[in-house]
Motif scaffolding. Structure first.
Motif, short mmCIF file in Angstrom:
data_model
loop_
_atom_site.label_atom_id
_atom_site.label_comp_id
_atom_site.label_asym_id
_atom_site.label_seq_id
_atom_site.Cartn_x
_atom_site.Cartn_y
_atom_site.Cartn_z
N ASP A 79 15.77 1.04 -1.63
CA ASP A 79 15.54 0.26 -0.42
C ASP A 79 14.44 0.91 0.43
O ASP A 79 13.71 1.78 -0.06
CB ASP A 79 16.85 0.13 0.38
N LYS A 80 14.33 0.47 1.67
CA LYS A 80 13.41 1.10 2.61
C LYS A 80 14.12 1.15 3.95
O LYS A 80 13.67 0.59 4.95
CB LYS A 80 12.10 0.29 2.66
N ALA A 81 15.29 1.82 3.90
CA ALA A 81 16.20 1.80 5.05
C ALA A 81 15.67 2.56 6.26
O ALA A 81 16.20 2.41 7.36
CB ALA A 81 17.56 2.36 4.64
N SER B 240 0.32 3.53 -3.19
CA SER B 240 -0.37 4.80 -2.94
C SER B 240 0.56 5.96 -3.29
O SER B 240 0.09 7.01 -3.75
CB SER B 240 -0.95 4.90 -1.53
N ASP B 241 1.86 5.77 -3.15
CA ASP B 241 2.77 6.83 -3.59
C ASP B 241 2.84 6.88 -5.12
O ASP B 241 2.82 7.96 -5.72
CB ASP B 241 4.16 6.65 -2.97
N GLU B 242 2.91 5.71 -5.75
CA GLU B 242 2.91 5.68 -7.22
C GLU B 242 1.62 6.33 -7.73
O GLU B 242 1.64 7.16 -8.64
CB GLU B 242 3.01 4.23 -7.72
N GLY C 76 0.82 -1.21 0.00
CA GLY C 76 0.00 0.00 0.00
C GLY C 76 0.85 1.26 0.00
O GLY C 76 0.51 2.26 -0.63
N ASP C 77 1.97 1.20 0.73
CA ASP C 77 2.89 2.33 0.75
C ASP C 77 3.38 2.61 -0.67
O ASP C 77 3.36 3.75 -1.15
CB ASP C 77 4.08 1.98 1.66
N ILE C 78 3.79 1.54 -1.36
CA ILE C 78 4.35 1.70 -2.70
C ILE C 78 3.31 2.19 -3.70
O ILE C 78 3.50 3.17 -4.40
CB ILE C 78 4.98 0.36 -3.17
N ILE D 30 11.84 2.78 -1.75
CA ILE D 30 11.07 2.08 -2.79
C ILE D 30 9.77 2.83 -3.14
O ILE D 30 9.41 2.91 -4.32
CB ILE D 30 10.77 0.61 -2.38
N ASP D 31 9.10 3.41 -2.14
CA ASP D 31 7.84 4.11 -2.46
C ASP D 31 8.13 5.36 -3.29
O ASP D 31 7.41 5.66 -4.25
CB ASP D 31 7.03 4.43 -1.20
N ASN D 32 9.22 6.04 -2.97
CA ASN D 32 9.62 7.20 -3.77
C ASN D 32 10.08 6.76 -5.17
O ASN D 32 9.75 7.40 -6.18
CB ASN D 32 10.72 7.97 -3.05
#
Ligand SMILES: [Mg+2]
Ligand SMILES: [Mg+2]
Lengths: 358, 358
Positions: free
Chosen positions: B188-190, A248-250, A244-246, B220-222
């Protein structure tokens, strides 16, 4: 209806956009005869400045006894750019979500006709797009056990889910689909992950209680493609925390403006509404911040309490402001309208449903 | 150079596109005086039909003693649409990757000028895009321990990484960046994951051996956003298994045609090259399948053995075929060129560097 609303303006442009959202809720209250009581408290960098704590007890107490929280934005360069800072503004929001038991993050994505040219996607892909993402917010790999071996050469993260965590958000997604295009898409990786197979099993079972809703499945890698190729296929997307994080940002960038996106975080006892944009400190107190995302978060608050007609009046007023180009400079560099004037137009339009003065 | 190349055409359109790739490698061998020996074996549905096994021992043996594997495609509706099938074509490829110790999946993403109109992204976003994704292929959450509780109400997946798994692929990524725009972006998602922090620590350490390469970090979300907003910012992307799965699929659609994308899977002892498209059984034996992805995978094979001039000759011939619109119907519905003729043009152009006959 009587609602006690906790207002947490936060940092940066938070206070000025939240002020417009409160203005809109007041206009709705007067027009539709509701009593909305507002009580304000501090959170984030301003709270660190004052109490050394980004989430003072008084703020938690206010939220716990309120019906809903209207949240602005959080973050200040003073703390964000200091890697030695132990207390950070963001911790305030994370702790607040936890204190209020908010387990579902709800993010509507909508392409506004007047803004299609701002989208990175071609017009035929983005036109008419209108979907909503339900992201589980308290479980999954972000919260599972983390291990780093003593010699620092091995690390692990555990992704966990239990039935109850999946059920409660799945019901929210199906109920919302009922009021929309009656389709839920579960995004997972069930061909590989055991947790995804649990999501699929439980969601399939719950779907039987909603025979009017169509349930589809999509692997996360395919979903990341489909959001670009054909975002118009989606209605309600249901997914676990990291996926969802990925997405929803996309999804947040396909519409062309992050200044028009709001979100809700829902629990069984409380709910928090906020714009997805940050505190944007460079724009603070310049009367240029776009208040629409914050106003849309107020519309989500109204919907949450089943005030559908009222929420519709707010979104209609927003759409009218976009049509008339009564927008802040981020949407139109030549605009003569600032944060307050955009808020005033939307409030007036809700009260009078006309735009003769503009 | 003498190279022994195992050819595994597989199912559906695999044989006809692989035949064009072999044709191109033969043209390169003759033009540049190399001896490429080709040995063919079966894999996938055809191998299940014949031996009840998608990866016969003879096929593994051939690959193990070869310098490289040229792979076509795998999958047949006869098995894919049968949920009771215990033996599946895809298992052949998964087992082969494992048998050959292939730990890095390499996926170049390039926007060809003649195909910009096919991209879902607006021209200004996609023009000039040319990057390459290094995805770790044997570790992470897809391969960690999976648990389902006895009562079926709880599930977990473990994401694990060790130093050695990160080091070997990181070196590949930095070495590749040296021949390109000298920039590596670790996705990543550090801020949340311990495994991501290990990736960041080890990659930062390795970067010291490559002082000419700039190392960036992106959550990764960015990254999922940036691939749409500004894909031109990337040169070499390095990432773990699942994040690589998601962004390489997202990346595969921004160029506008999946028929132009190839990939390599690399180990210490062996390497496999394949188009990213599937077996597309509906198009089988119709002479309409696009051979370019398979031919590009042959170009990646040449690069892998440092035959840079030869690889360049292949990509130049492909670009010329696109410029002249000598393409299969998927790229131009009115095209009179089929799979073979496109292959012939590219082979001729490599040998003669002219297009006077077209
Ligand atoms: Mg995010
Ligand atoms: Mg994939």
């Amino acid at each position: 209806m009587i609602l006690n609303i906790a207002v947490l303006p936060g940092d940066g442009i938070g206070p000025e956009v939240t002020r417009q959202a409160v203005k809109i809720l007041k206009a709705v209250g007067e027009t539709y005869n509701h009593t909305f009581n507002f009580h304000e408290e501090i959170i984030g960098a301003v709270a660190i400045d004052k109490f050394g704590n980004p989430l003072p007890d008084k703020t938690i107490e206010l939220c716990l006894k309120s019906d809903a929280v209207l949240f602005g934005a959080i973050g200040d360069p003073k703390y964000d750019n200091d890697p030695t800072a132990k207390v950070r503004p963001e911790q305030g929001l994370l702790k607040l979500r936890k204190s209020l038991g908010l387990y579902a993050n709800i993010r509507p994505i909508k392409a506004y006709p007047t803004l299609l040219e701002k989208s990175p996607l071609k017009k035929d892909r983005i036109e008419g797009v209108d979907f909503i993402i339900f992201r589980e917010l308290t479980g999954g790999i972000y919260f599972g056990e983390k291990i780093l071996s003593d010699d620092g050469s091995y690390a692990s993260d555990l992704c966990e889910y239990s039935e109850i965590e999946i059920e409660r958000i799945a019901h929210l997604a199906f109920k919302t689909a009922r009021k929309r295009k009656k389709k839920v898409t579960l995004v997972d990786k069930a061909n590989v992950l055991e947790t995804s197979r649990l999501w699929r099993k439980i969601t399939t079972h719950i779907a039987k209680s909603y025979p009017d809703i169509q349930l589809d499945f999509l692997f996360i890698d395919n979903a990341a493609m489909q959001l670009i190729l054909n975002p118009g296929q989606f209605d309600v997307i249901l997914t676990e925390n990291m996926f969802g994080d990925i997405i929803s940002d996309e999804g947040s960038v396909i519409g062309g403006s992050i200044g028009l996106l709001a979100s809700a975080s829902i629990g069984d006892e409380n709910a928090l509404f906020e714009p997805i944009h940050g505190s944007y400190p460079q724009a603070k107190n310049k009367d240029i911040a776009n208040p629409i995302a914050s106003i849309l978060s107020a519309a989500m608050l109204l919907e949450h309490f089943k005030l559908y007609e009222e929420a519709k009046a707010v979104t209609k007023a927003i759409e009218r402001s976009l049509e008339l180009n009564i927008v802040t400079p981020d949407l139109n560099v030549e605009s003569k309208y600032g944060t307050k004037k955009v808020g005033n137009f939307i409030a007036d339009y809700i009260a009078n449903s006309d735009d003769i003065n503009y």
